[in-house]
Design a protein around this motif. Structure first.
Motif, PDB file in Angstrom:
ATOM      1  N   ASN A 233       0.433  -0.797  -0.119  1.00 25.70           N
ATOM      2  CA  ASN A 233      -0.178   0.212   0.708  1.00 25.70           C
ATOM      3  C   ASN A 233       0.953   1.387   0.273  1.00 25.70           C
ATOM      4  O   ASN A 233       1.992   1.743   1.079  1.00 25.70           O
ATOM      5  CB  ASN A 233      -0.772   0.050   1.009  1.00 25.70           C
ATOM      6  CG  ASN A 233      -1.774   0.899   1.676  1.00 25.70           C
ATOM      7  OD1 ASN A 233      -2.075   2.139   0.416  1.00 25.70           O
ATOM      8  ND2 ASN A 233      -2.644   1.652   2.506  1.00 25.70           N
ATOM      9  N   GLU A 234       0.754   1.904  -1.273  1.00 30.79           N
ATOM     10  CA  GLU A 234       1.543   2.937  -1.566  1.00 30.79           C
ATOM     11  C   GLU A 234       1.243   4.334  -0.518  1.00 30.79           C
ATOM     12  O   GLU A 234       2.286   4.767   0.047  1.00 30.79           O
ATOM     13  CB  GLU A 234       1.466   3.491  -2.751  1.00 30.79           C
ATOM     14  CG  GLU A 234       2.555   2.316  -3.760  1.00 30.79           C
ATOM     15  CD  GLU A 234       2.709   3.068  -5.081  1.00 30.79           C
ATOM     16  OE1 GLU A 234       2.277   4.018  -5.437  1.00 30.79           O
ATOM     17  OE2 GLU A 234       3.285   2.368  -6.194  1.00 30.79           O
ATOM     18  N   GLU A 235       0.195   4.643   0.019  1.00 31.93           N
ATOM     19  CA  GLU A 235      -0.303   5.167   0.625  1.00 31.93           C
ATOM     20  C   GLU A 235       0.684   5.255   2.197  1.00 31.93           C
ATOM     21  O   GLU A 235       0.268   6.649   2.683  1.00 31.93           O
ATOM     22  CB  GLU A 235      -1.724   5.555   0.825  1.00 31.93           C
ATOM     23  CG  GLU A 235      -2.312   5.168  -0.204  1.00 31.93           C
ATOM     24  CD  GLU A 235      -3.837   5.399  -0.136  1.00 31.93           C
ATOM     25  OE1 GLU A 235      -4.594   5.563   1.227  1.00 31.93           O
ATOM     26  OE2 GLU A 235      -4.769   5.683  -1.416  1.00 31.93           O
ATOM     27  N   MET A 236       0.995   4.256   2.880  1.00 33.66           N
ATOM     28  CA  MET A 236       1.913   4.452   3.920  1.00 33.66           C
ATOM     29  C   MET A 236       2.904   4.930   3.721  1.00 33.66           C
ATOM     30  O   MET A 236       3.373   4.432   4.898  1.00 33.66           O
ATOM     31  CB  MET A 236       1.908   2.541   4.120  1.00 33.66           C
ATOM     32  CG  MET A 236       0.647   2.303   4.663  1.00 33.66           C
ATOM     33  SD  MET A 236      -0.533   3.130   6.070  1.00 33.66           S
ATOM     34  CE  MET A 236       0.825   2.667   7.577  1.00 33.66           C
TER      35      MET A 236
ATOM     36  N   ASN B   2       9.788   6.048   3.184  1.00 33.86           N
ATOM     37  CA  ASN B   2       9.522   5.683   4.405  1.00 33.86           C
ATOM     38  C   ASN B   2       7.952   5.751   5.383  1.00 33.86           C
ATOM     39  O   ASN B   2       7.543   6.406   4.846  1.00 33.86           O
ATOM     40  CB  ASN B   2      10.469   7.528   5.439  1.00 33.86           C
ATOM     41  CG  ASN B   2      11.891   7.705   4.898  1.00 33.86           C
ATOM     42  OD1 ASN B   2      12.456   6.843   4.989  1.00 33.86           O
ATOM     43  ND2 ASN B   2      11.979   9.191   4.547  1.00 33.86           N
ATOM     44  N   HIS B   3       8.085   4.614   5.690  1.00 27.77           N
ATOM     45  CA  HIS B   3       6.985   4.269   6.183  1.00 27.77           C
ATOM     46  C   HIS B   3       6.184   5.183   7.605  1.00 27.77           C
ATOM     47  O   HIS B   3       6.987   5.922   7.992  1.00 27.77           O
ATOM     48  CB  HIS B   3       6.562   3.011   7.316  1.00 27.77           C
ATOM     49  CG  HIS B   3       5.766   2.096   6.786  1.00 27.77           C
ATOM     50  ND1 HIS B   3       4.726   2.730   7.964  1.00 27.77           N
ATOM     51  CD2 HIS B   3       5.293   1.003   6.908  1.00 27.77           C
ATOM     52  CE1 HIS B   3       4.078   1.388   7.978  1.00 27.77           C
ATOM     53  NE2 HIS B   3       3.815   0.910   6.652  1.00 27.77           N
ATOM     54  N   LYS B   4       5.357   5.531   7.379  1.00 30.31           N
ATOM     55  CA  LYS B   4       4.270   6.883   7.468  1.00 30.31           C
ATOM     56  C   LYS B   4       4.008   6.595   8.636  1.00 30.31           C
ATOM     57  O   LYS B   4       3.664   7.076  10.129  1.00 30.31           O
ATOM     58  CB  LYS B   4       3.448   7.487   7.309  1.00 30.31           C
ATOM     59  CG  LYS B   4       3.536   7.920   6.545  1.00 30.31           C
ATOM     60  CD  LYS B   4       2.205   8.589   5.089  1.00 30.31           C
ATOM     61  CE  LYS B   4       2.210   8.685   4.420  1.00 30.31           C
ATOM     62  NZ  LYS B   4       0.962   9.441   3.436  1.00 30.31           N
ATOM     63  N   ASP B   5       3.914   5.457   9.542  1.00 23.55           N
ATOM     64  CA  ASP B   5       3.884   4.547  10.814  1.00 23.55           C
ATOM     65  C   ASP B   5       4.401   2.832  11.496  1.00 23.55           C
ATOM     66  O   ASP B   5       3.968   2.110  10.846  1.00 23.55           O
ATOM     67  CB  ASP B   5       2.319   4.342  11.190  1.00 23.55           C
ATOM     68  CG  ASP B   5       1.773   3.460  12.652  1.00 23.55           C
ATOM     69  OD1 ASP B   5       2.503   3.914  13.737  1.00 23.55           O
ATOM     70  OD2 ASP B   5       0.045   3.496  12.200  1.00 23.55           O
TER      71      ASP B   5
END
Length: 318
Positions: A277-280, A286-289
């Motif tokens: 999921n590219e939105e993450m 860099n991963h958002k969470d």
């Protein structure tokens, strides 16, 4: 940087004493001030054990972990990392070396890899081999440009991509964050490396390929290919993605569930099994969470104690 260099050999199908001895000598010849070499041997003959242990007469930084159970190399590597950490303390880095890779005359492999690792905020640092590194297939769309770039520059592996594991330096943060394990141990044969960029992302670090200042000779499957397990799927690559070791739940339920999709995990993306999921991820991948991803990975790609206990492994550390 204190390094445990783990040379992984398997005697289930072949007894490659001559090659093992030659390659081990190259590793011990490294000009590096702070490293222990551990031979991680799975079902090795008594004669080969005896011959290899002669290195202890000359070197005080070599140990042997003789494992008598038929296990995947992911598990035997992790076990060797654990028993050596128990004996020598936590290492800064854990270097995986495949049995069929020869360091040759380059005595600065550890120095070059550790320097890059430290200075690139890396969780995984890989060295090139002269064949089967996998980048030409994984980056088939841009390989000609990448091949030229690697002449001088190091390269950050993108999220969802990987490289074949021949010589990999793993950071201690993986060991400490994933319950004293490093390599995901649910896999019986294929697909391990397809999870690597996500382990790295969950730690907020990088996955880096060293430039061509290191190119090591790779013989190729000298000890066999996933010996003891690949036969279970009759060498059928189309079902390799679901070939797991000791997992109590099927691969699709474990790796392709709703949380896998939501948290930004991807799996076997070269074959489009589960695109991430590219939105993450932000514009720099860099991963958002990252904590959410890490929590997922802990039980998705690593066996639970209930599924397989490393305490049951039959071994002898010399």
């Amino acid at each position: 940087m204190k390094i445990l260099a783990v040379y992984n050999i398997c005697g289930i199908k072949f007894d490659n004493l001559g090659m093992w001895r030659d390659h081990l000598q190259d590793i011990l010849n490294q000009n590096y001030p702070n490293f222990i070499v551990a031979v991680s041997g799975c079902v090795v003959s008594e004669n080969s054990k005896k011959e290899l242990e002669k290195f202890k007469d000359q070197y005080n930084n070599v140990v042997f972990n003789w494992i008598e159970d038929k296990l995947p190399v992911n598990v035997t590597f992790n076990h060797t990392a654990q028993v050596c950490t128990d004996r020598f303390g936590l290492f800064d880095g854990y270097l995986y070396i495949a049995s069929d890779v020869k360091f040759g005359v380059d005595r600065e492999v550890l120095s070059k890899m550790s320097h890059l690792h430290i200075n690139s905020n890396s969780a995984m640092t890989s060295a090139l081999v002269d064949n089967d590194h996998g980048l030409d297939g994984i980056y088939a769309d841009t390989w000609s440009e990448l091949d030229v770039l690697l002449e001088k520059d190091h390269f950050r592996i993108n999220i969802g991509r990987t490289a074949n594991m021949h010589v990999f330096l793993f950071d201690k943060d993986i060991y400490t964050h994933f319950n004293n394990k490093i390599i995901p141990d649910i896999f019986a044969s294929h697909c391990t490396e397809t999870t690597y960029s996500y382990i790295v992302a969950s730690l907020g670090k990088n996955f880096v390929m060293h430039n061509k200042d290191i190119i090591l000779k790779h013989i190729g499957f000298a000890d066999g290919h996933s010996v003891g397990f690949i036969e279970e799927i009759q060498y059928n690559n189309s079902i390799a993605w679901k070939h797991l070791f000791k997992s109590k739940i099927p691969a699709d339920q474990r790796l392709l569930n709703d949380e896998a999709k939501a948290c930004g995990f991807g799996y076997n993306e070269g074959r489009a099994t589960l695109p991430h999921n590219e939105e993450m991820y932000d514009e720099n991948e860099n991963h958002k969470d990252p904590q959410r991803l890490l929590n997922f990975l802990k039980t998705a790609i690593y066996l639970t104690e209930d599924e397989f206990s490393y305490k049951t492994i039959n071994y002898r550390l010399v």
